[in-house]
Motif scaffolding. Structure first.
Motif, PDB file in Angstrom:
ATOM      1  N   ARG B 162      39.019  46.937  41.130  1.00 19.54           N
ATOM      2  CA  ARG B 162      38.934  48.393  41.077  1.00 19.54           C
ATOM      3  C   ARG B 162      38.116  48.912  42.240  1.00 19.54           C
ATOM      4  NH1 ARG B 162      38.798  47.202  35.985  1.00 19.54           N
ATOM      5  NH2 ARG B 162      40.826  47.605  35.067  1.00 19.54           N
ATOM      6  N   ASP B 163      37.308  48.034  42.781  1.00 17.20           N
ATOM      7  CA  ASP B 163      36.288  48.411  43.730  1.00 17.20           C
ATOM      8  C   ASP B 163      36.178  47.252  44.711  1.00 17.20           C
ATOM      9  OD1 ASP B 163      34.184  49.894  44.604  1.00 17.20           O
ATOM     10  OD2 ASP B 163      33.263  50.019  42.613  1.00 17.20           O
ATOM     11  N   SER B 164      36.010  47.523  45.992  1.00 15.93           N
ATOM     12  CA  SER B 164      35.768  46.387  46.884  1.00 15.93           C
ATOM     13  C   SER B 164      34.285  46.084  46.809  1.00 15.93           C
ATOM     14  CB  SER B 164      36.191  46.712  48.304  1.00 15.93           C
ATOM     15  OG  SER B 164      35.427  47.759  48.811  1.00 15.93           O
ATOM     16  N   ARG B 165      33.976  44.866  46.496  1.00 11.59           N
ATOM     17  CA  ARG B 165      32.586  44.480  46.276  1.00 11.59           C
ATOM     18  C   ARG B 165      32.067  43.747  47.513  1.00 11.59           C
ATOM     19  NH1 ARG B 165      30.110  45.308  41.168  1.00 11.59           N
ATOM     20  NH2 ARG B 165      31.523  46.933  40.480  1.00 11.59           N
ATOM     21  N   ALA B 166      30.769  43.767  47.658  1.00 13.11           N
ATOM     22  CA  ALA B 166      30.140  43.129  48.819  1.00 13.11           C
ATOM     23  C   ALA B 166      30.587  41.685  48.937  1.00 13.11           C
ATOM     24  CB  ALA B 166      28.634  43.202  48.687  1.00 13.11           C
ATOM     25  N   TYR B 167      30.706  41.010  47.808  1.00 12.24           N
ATOM     26  CA  TYR B 167      30.973  39.574  47.876  1.00 12.24           C
ATOM     27  C   TYR B 167      32.450  39.217  48.016  1.00 12.24           C
ATOM     28  CZ  TYR B 167      30.892  40.786  42.924  1.00 12.24           C
ATOM     29  OH  TYR B 167      31.063  41.402  41.720  1.00 12.24           O
ATOM     30  N   GLU B 168      33.270  40.199  48.371  1.00  8.99           N
ATOM     31  CA  GLU B 168      34.667  39.903  48.660  1.00  8.99           C
ATOM     32  C   GLU B 168      34.954  39.973  50.156  1.00  8.99           C
ATOM     33  OE1 GLU B 168      37.198  39.209  46.521  1.00  8.99           O
ATOM     34  OE2 GLU B 168      36.475  39.821  44.562  1.00  8.99           O
ATOM     35  N   GLY B 169      33.981  40.453  50.969  1.00 13.22           N
ATOM     36  CA  GLY B 169      34.222  40.620  52.394  1.00 13.22           C
ATOM     37  C   GLY B 169      35.086  41.840  52.662  1.00 13.22           C
ATOM     38  N   SER B 170      35.676  41.936  53.859  1.00 11.49           N
ATOM     39  CA  SER B 170      36.460  43.111  54.210  1.00 11.49           C
ATOM     40  C   SER B 170      37.691  43.172  53.319  1.00 11.49           C
ATOM     41  CB  SER B 170      36.857  43.080  55.677  1.00 11.49           C
ATOM     42  OG  SER B 170      37.766  42.038  55.904  1.00 11.49           O
ATOM     43  N   ALA B 171      38.060  44.398  52.954  1.00 10.38           N
ATOM     44  CA  ALA B 171      39.106  44.571  51.959  1.00 10.38           C
ATOM     45  C   ALA B 171      40.056  45.681  52.370  1.00 10.38           C
ATOM     46  CB  ALA B 171      38.496  44.895  50.600  1.00 10.38           C
ATOM     47  N   VAL B 172      41.276  45.604  51.841  1.00 12.65           N
ATOM     48  CA  VAL B 172      42.231  46.696  51.973  1.00 12.65           C
ATOM     49  C   VAL B 172      42.131  47.528  50.701  1.00 12.65           C
ATOM     50  CG1 VAL B 172      44.677  47.282  52.154  1.00 12.65           C
ATOM     51  CG2 VAL B 172      43.765  45.317  53.415  1.00 12.65           C
ATOM     52  N   LYS B 173      42.023  48.833  50.881  1.00 16.55           N
ATOM     53  CA  LYS B 173      41.939  49.727  49.723  1.00 16.55           C
ATOM     54  C   LYS B 173      43.134  50.645  49.713  1.00 16.55           C
ATOM     55  CE  LYS B 173      37.057  50.454  48.685  1.00 16.55           C
ATOM     56  NZ  LYS B 173      36.131  51.477  48.174  1.00 16.55           N
ATOM     57  N   ILE B 174      43.683  50.866  48.557  1.00 21.18           N
ATOM     58  CA  ILE B 174      44.743  51.871  48.443  1.00 21.18           C
ATOM     59  C   ILE B 174      44.447  52.757  47.236  1.00 21.18           C
ATOM     60  CG2 ILE B 174      46.556  50.392  49.447  1.00 21.18           C
ATOM     61  CD1 ILE B 174      47.640  50.301  46.458  1.00 21.18           C
ATOM     62  N   ASN B 175      45.064  53.915  47.237  1.00 14.83           N
ATOM     63  CA  ASN B 175      45.005  54.773  46.061  1.00 14.83           C
ATOM     64  C   ASN B 175      46.307  54.650  45.301  1.00 14.83           C
ATOM     65  OD1 ASN B 175      42.408  55.890  46.533  1.00 14.83           O
ATOM     66  ND2 ASN B 175      43.314  57.134  48.150  1.00 14.83           N
ATOM     67  N   ARG B 184      45.724  60.290  36.994  1.00 17.39           N
ATOM     68  CA  ARG B 184      44.591  60.430  37.893  1.00 17.39           C
ATOM     69  C   ARG B 184      44.746  59.440  39.035  1.00 17.39           C
ATOM     70  NH1 ARG B 184      43.798  57.424  33.604  1.00 17.39           N
ATOM     71  NH2 ARG B 184      42.753  55.450  33.891  1.00 17.39           N
ATOM     72  N   ILE B 185      44.048  59.751  40.141  1.00 21.93           N
ATOM     73  CA  ILE B 185      44.078  58.862  41.306  1.00 21.93           C
ATOM     74  C   ILE B 185      43.014  57.799  41.128  1.00 21.93           C
ATOM     75  CG2 ILE B 185      43.803  58.732  43.811  1.00 21.93           C
ATOM     76  CD1 ILE B 185      46.159  60.389  43.223  1.00 21.93           C
ATOM     77  N   GLU B 186      43.399  56.547  41.273  1.00 25.06           N
ATOM     78  CA  GLU B 186      42.436  55.447  41.202  1.00 25.06           C
ATOM     79  C   GLU B 186      42.500  54.650  42.494  1.00 25.06           C
ATOM     80  OE1 GLU B 186      40.392  54.437  38.652  1.00 25.06           O
ATOM     81  OE2 GLU B 186      41.228  55.251  36.777  1.00 25.06           O
ATOM     82  N   THR B 187      41.499  53.803  42.679  1.00 21.69           N
ATOM     83  CA  THR B 187      41.452  52.972  43.871  1.00 21.69           C
ATOM     84  C   THR B 187      41.615  51.510  43.486  1.00 21.69           C
ATOM     85  OG1 THR B 187      39.962  54.548  44.881  1.00 21.69           O
ATOM     86  CG2 THR B 187      40.045  52.364  45.874  1.00 21.69           C
ATOM     87  N   MET B 188      42.326  50.801  44.319  1.00 21.31           N
ATOM     88  CA  MET B 188      42.532  49.363  44.126  1.00 21.31           C
ATOM     89  C   MET B 188      42.145  48.691  45.446  1.00 21.31           C
ATOM     90  SD  MET B 188      46.258  47.600  43.443  1.00 21.31           S
ATOM     91  CE  MET B 188      46.583  48.538  41.950  1.00 21.31           C
ATOM     92  N   ALA B 189      41.430  47.588  45.357  1.00 23.73           N
ATOM     93  CA  ALA B 189      40.985  46.900  46.574  1.00 23.73           C
ATOM     94  C   ALA B 189      41.347  45.426  46.502  1.00 23.73           C
ATOM     95  CB  ALA B 189      39.482  47.058  46.732  1.00 23.73           C
ATOM     96  N   LEU B 190      41.659  44.871  47.663  1.00 24.15           N
ATOM     97  CA  LEU B 190      41.984  43.442  47.717  1.00 24.15           C
ATOM     98  C   LEU B 190      41.409  42.861  49.004  1.00 24.15           C
ATOM     99  CD1 LEU B 190      43.419  41.053  46.430  1.00 24.15           C
ATOM    100  CD2 LEU B 190      45.534  41.801  47.523  1.00 24.15           C
ATOM    101  N   ALA B 191      40.725  41.751  48.865  1.00 27.76           N
ATOM    102  CA  ALA B 191      40.117  41.090  50.027  1.00 27.76           C
ATOM    103  C   ALA B 191      41.187  40.818  51.079  1.00 27.76           C
ATOM    104  CB  ALA B 191      39.442  39.794  49.603  1.00 27.76           C
ATOM    105  N   ARG B 192      40.866  41.156  52.313  1.00 28.17           N
ATOM    106  CA  ARG B 192      41.825  41.023  53.404  1.00 28.17           C
ATOM    107  C   ARG B 192      42.320  39.591  53.544  1.00 28.17           C
ATOM    108  NH1 ARG B 192      43.376  44.148  57.420  1.00 28.17           N
ATOM    109  NH2 ARG B 192      41.977  45.869  56.989  1.00 28.17           N
TER     110      ARG B 192
END
Lengths: 274, 274
Positions: B162-175, B184-192
């Protein structure tokens, strides 16, 4: 039903037993399935048990008594445990895993089913005698290892959330101190119906620095009047030495990072080395 | 090494094969382990294969060619699939599972390793020929089922956050648009580093109402230039009929709730009924 030959029974029995770790199957169940006498099934079980023992594939044990039968437990040998943990430490030493803030990138490893399974076996075997009723973890990264630990113990997994969501129903919320270093108050929620008073919890998580999240889970169990029979973690950092949670059982220790290469300095905990 | 008798080999071989679903073991590996000729190992494999087939325990298959060998795939029969899904539907019909907003309490079921395993087997067998490189899920409740699907396919699990966390490194985020009903608009993050271009993804989640979260995962894969070979979900609601994601493969259908009893009206999808 036609009588099945031993050669045709052994593979099927091994499959049925290992598919349901820690679950007791009555001899009668196999007698019925294979159309064979109990004495014959007993001999089959001895054969499977010996072959598993010989190749370090876990234990097939006969349990005496009214609720007795036979069960499979994956109990890796100390040698196998050491090999698994050394292999894992090697992978975590790969370049490029250092993240800002002294964190280690482990998401690829923690989400691997084979790794989660191997670690689940190592954790579960230490708690069979404590007979936990469930395994508790906090979302997200610890879930695979906690699930596999629960699988090995044949108990449900219970997942604490960062947030109580509509689709969990009424929940207990607590605050806890997270983040060894830059401390902050976080919230943890658990569905009220997930745990009953008097149950025994085995807590499993992926990473411990300050130990605040794990202590939060211990506090949460107190709210539910549940007993904590163990606190386990895949990796803990060697600093800070004092953790908020006491007596955690850590598989690996992260001593820090090599300043030149950026590689993690990580090793199995002493208790797992022979 | 001493020659091991067939009776001692069969259980061990069954255990080794089923422990590593979809992974090819060479006959040479077993020859070395047991100190036995290839022809003998081939006979062992036939015995195991027949006994698994007879008791609906999955398939042990010989794979020809240079990279050939033998592998286990849990391929439940249509009858077994129907039994698993009917059993699951029955449990979800239990009283007290209705939550505000038309949600269904499933956390106890989704976090059960045996259930996750059974559903993972049913999902995985439909995608062997698509050869996904990984299974993708979005935290949290889908993780156990997605992990077991990944285990059956012998591929890694990748978890969107749901959130890019410090311990995942750089991440791609989308809404993405979440929540069929109150959108509602939510955010999804995935480690690059989690996904490489050109890889094939199998998407697995626990619940679909509007299909927004699943479509978010599809969009995320587009960002990574990865191909989506399937979109699977444990339960989807029959309304709204139009979902944001198209062509999802749903195991169960939630038709709503009985107004008097509050029990869910839930059934296996038609494609799984014989």
């Amino acid at each position: 039903m036609d009588k099945i030959k031993r050669n045709e029974r052994l593979g099927a029995m091994a499959r049925i037993l290992t598919e349901t770790p820690n679950r007791i199957h009555t001899l009668g169940e196999f007698c019925e399935l294979f159309g064979t006498a109990k004495s014959t099934i007993s001999e089959d079980i001895d054969l499977i048990s010996n072959s598993f023992a010989q190749f370090d594939l876990g234990r097939v044990e006969t349990v005496a008594g009214a609720a007795g039968g036979v069960r499979y437990r994956a109990i890796p040998s100390p040698k196998r445990v050491e090999r698994v943990l050394n292999g894992l430490a090697q992978r975590l030493k790969e370049p490029g895993r250092m993240l800002p803030g002294g964190f280690l990138y482990t998401s690829d490893v923690t989400a691997e089913s084979a790794t989660a399974q191997a670690l689940g076996e190592i954790l579960a075997m230490q708690y069979y005698d404590k007979a936990p009723n469930f395994v508790l973890t906090m979302e997200t990264k610890g879930i695979p290892i906690a699930l596999m630990t629960a699988r090995m113990l044949d108990v449900p997994l219970v997942i604490a959330r960062r947030d109580s969501r509509a689709y969990e129903g009424s929940a207990v919320k607590i605050n806890y101190i997270a983040g060894g270093g830059n401390e902050r108050i976080e919230t943890m929620a658990l569905a009220r119906r997930a745990v009953s008073p008097g149950q025994r919890a085995l807590i499993v998580d992926d990473f411990m620095k300050g130990g605040g999240t794990l202590q939060g889970m211990v506090d949460m169990m107190r709210e539910f009047q549940a007993e904590v029979v163990g606190v386990c973690v895949m990796i803990s950092t060697s600093t800070p030495k004092e953790k908020r949670v006491k007596g955690a059982n850590s598989l690996l220790i992260l001593d820090g990072f090599d300043q030149e290469t950026g590689c993690a300095i990580v090793r199995p905990s002493e208790k797992y080395m022979n």
